[in-house]
Write an enzyme that holds these catalytic residues in place. Structure first.
Site, PDB file in Angstrom:
ATOM      1  CG  ASN A 170      -0.909  19.639   4.087  1.00 18.82           C
ATOM      2  OD1 ASN A 170       0.298  19.878   4.239  1.00 18.82           O
ATOM      3  ND2 ASN A 170      -1.686  19.241   5.084  1.00 18.82           N
TER       4      ASN A 170
ATOM      5  CE  LYS B  94      -1.438  15.579   5.023  1.00 17.30           C
ATOM      6  NZ  LYS B  94      -2.319  14.487   5.409  1.00 17.30           N
TER       7      LYS B  94
ATOM      8  CG  HIS C 115      -3.843  19.320   8.884  1.00 16.06           C
ATOM      9  ND1 HIS C 115      -3.505  18.045   9.270  1.00 16.06           N
ATOM     10  CD2 HIS C 115      -4.234  19.252   7.584  1.00 16.06           C
ATOM     11  CE1 HIS C 115      -3.676  17.241   8.223  1.00 16.06           C
ATOM     12  NE2 HIS C 115      -4.107  17.944   7.200  1.00 16.06           N
TER      13      HIS C 115
ATOM     14  CD  GLU D  67      -1.597  14.850   8.978  1.00 13.07           C
ATOM     15  OE1 GLU D  67      -0.754  15.662   8.558  1.00 13.07           O
ATOM     16  OE2 GLU D  67      -2.292  14.129   8.223  1.00 13.07           O
TER      17      GLU D  67
ATOM     18  CD  GLU E  83      -7.804  18.369   5.412  1.00 14.02           C
ATOM     19  OE1 GLU E  83      -7.425  18.150   4.267  1.00 14.02           O
ATOM     20  OE2 GLU E  83      -7.030  18.413   6.375  1.00 14.02           O
TER      21      GLU E  83
ATOM     22  N   GLY F  47      -5.535  10.236   4.502  1.00 20.53           N
ATOM     23  CA  GLY F  47      -4.462   9.261   4.300  1.00 20.53           C
ATOM     24  C   GLY F  47      -4.924   7.820   4.400  1.00 20.53           C
TER      25      GLY F  47
ATOM     26  CB  SER G 215      -8.704   9.649   0.701  1.00 23.65           C
ATOM     27  OG  SER G 215      -7.974   9.093   1.784  1.00 23.65           O
TER      28      SER G 215
ATOM     29  N   GLY H 177      -3.456  15.897   0.242  1.00 23.92           N
ATOM     30  CA  GLY H 177      -2.180  15.469   0.810  1.00 23.92           C
ATOM     31  C   GLY H 177      -1.434  14.573  -0.167  1.00 23.92           C
TER      32      GLY H 177
END
Ligand code: 13P
Length: 251
Positions: free
Chosen positions: A10, A12, A97, A99, A169, A175, A215, A236
Site C-alpha cells: 500500500n 498510500k 483502511h 486512514e 491492521e 506507521g 509496521s 505501507g
C-alpha cells in the site's frame, strides 16, 4: 484448504508515476515470477496506470486502488469509481483502511456500501479492520473488528463473502514501528476466521486470505507470515523501497 499468501504494497500518498517506473525497473529485476505468492500493488490513483503498464509482462502481479467512492458515479468532485478502476485494469480495492476511517471519517455504513458496489463491479475488495490503542487497552479488540467485519459484509451473500480478501491492521501498529506479535496477530485472525465460519461455513471460510498489516518490515515479515491464520501481509512504509519490498515478498 490451501490459501496462497497475498503480499500487498500500500503506497498510500507516495510514489509518483516517475518514481513508480524506477521502482518497478529495480524491483522486477530482482523478483522473478513467484508461483506460491500473489503480489499486489496499491499505488495512488494518479500512479495507477503507470504501474499497470509497467506490469504488462507480469500479469501474475495484481494492481488495486486504495479507495473508491461509495456511489457509482455522479457529482462527486475528486472521487474515483469502481467502474473506472476496472476500466484501467485494477483488480482489487482497499476498503475501510484505518486512514480512511480515522483521517477521512469513513463510517461503517460507507464500507457497507462500497463493498457492495465493488463486488457488483466484479472487483475483489480487500476489507481492512483494526482497533485503536484505546479500544485495545479497553479489551474491545474482538468486538471492534467483528463490528467492522459485519458492516463490510452486510450486503454480500455467502458466495461473494467467500471471494473477498480481509486484512487485520491494528491502528496502533500502522506507521509506528510497533508491530503486533505473531501471537497477537494469530489471535485476532482466529476471531475473524470464526466470524467468517459462522457466516459461510468452515470450508469456504478457510479459503479467505486474512492479511496482517502494521509496521511489517524485512526483519519481521517471515515470522508474521508463519503465524497461524496469517495468510499474507499488507505493507505501507517498507513497500516504498524496491529492495526492501523485494526481500519482503520473498520472506
Ligand atoms: P505501515 O507498514 O507503514 O505500518 O502501514 C501499514 C498499512 O497501513 C498498510 O495498509
Amino acid at each position: 484448504m490451501h490459501r496462497k499468501p497475498v503480499i500487498a504494497a500500500n503506497w498510500k500518498l507516495n510514489l509518483s508515476p516517475t518514481d513508480a517506473k524506477a521502482f518497478l525497473q529495480r524491483f522486477l529485476a530482482q523478483v522473478p515470477k513467484l508461483n506460491e505468492r500473489t503480489l499486489v500493488f496499491f499505488p495512488s490513483a494518479i500512479t495507477l496506470t503507470t504501474v499497470i503498464d509497467g506490469l504488462r509482462e507480469r500479469p501474475e502481479i495484481w494492481v488495486g486502488v486504495q479507495n473508491v467512492h461509495s456511489e457509482a458515479q455522479g457529482a462527486f468532485t475528486g472521487e474515483n469509481s469502481v467502474l473506472m478502476a476496472r476500466d484501467v485494469g485494477a483488480r482489487v480495492v482497499l476498503v475501510g483502511h484505518s486512514e480512511r476511517r480515522h483521517v477521512f471519517g469513513e463510517t461503517d455504513e460507507m464500507t457497507t456500501r462500497k463493498m457492495s458496489l465493488i463486488v457488483q463491479g466484479r472487483l475483489t475488495p480487500l476489507l481492512c479492520v483494526g482497533e485503536t490503542l484505546e479500544e485495545r487497552e479497553a479489551g474491545r479488540t474482538a468486538e471492534v473488528v467483528e463490528r467492522q467485519l459485519t458492516a463490510g459484509l452486510a450486503e454480500l451473500d455467502a458466495g461473494q463473502i467467500a471471494q473477498i480478501l480481509l486484512a487485520y491492521e491494528p491502528v496502533w501498529a500502522i506507521g509506528t514501528g510497533r508491530t503486533a506479535t505473531p501471537a497477537d496477530a494469530s489471535e485476532i485472525h482466529g476471531v475473524l476466521r470464526q466470524a467468517l465460519v459462522s457466516r459461510i461455513g468452515e470450508k469456504a471460510a478457510a479459503g479467505v486470505p486474512i492479511l496482517y498489516g502494521g509496521s511489517v518490515n524485512r526483519g519481521n515479515a517471515s515470522q508474521l507470515l508463519a503465524a497461524s491464520d496469517v495468510d499474507g501481509l499488507l505493507v505501507g512504509g517498507a513497500s516504498l523501497d524496491p529492495d526492501s519490498w523485494a526481500s519482503i515478498v520473498r520472506a
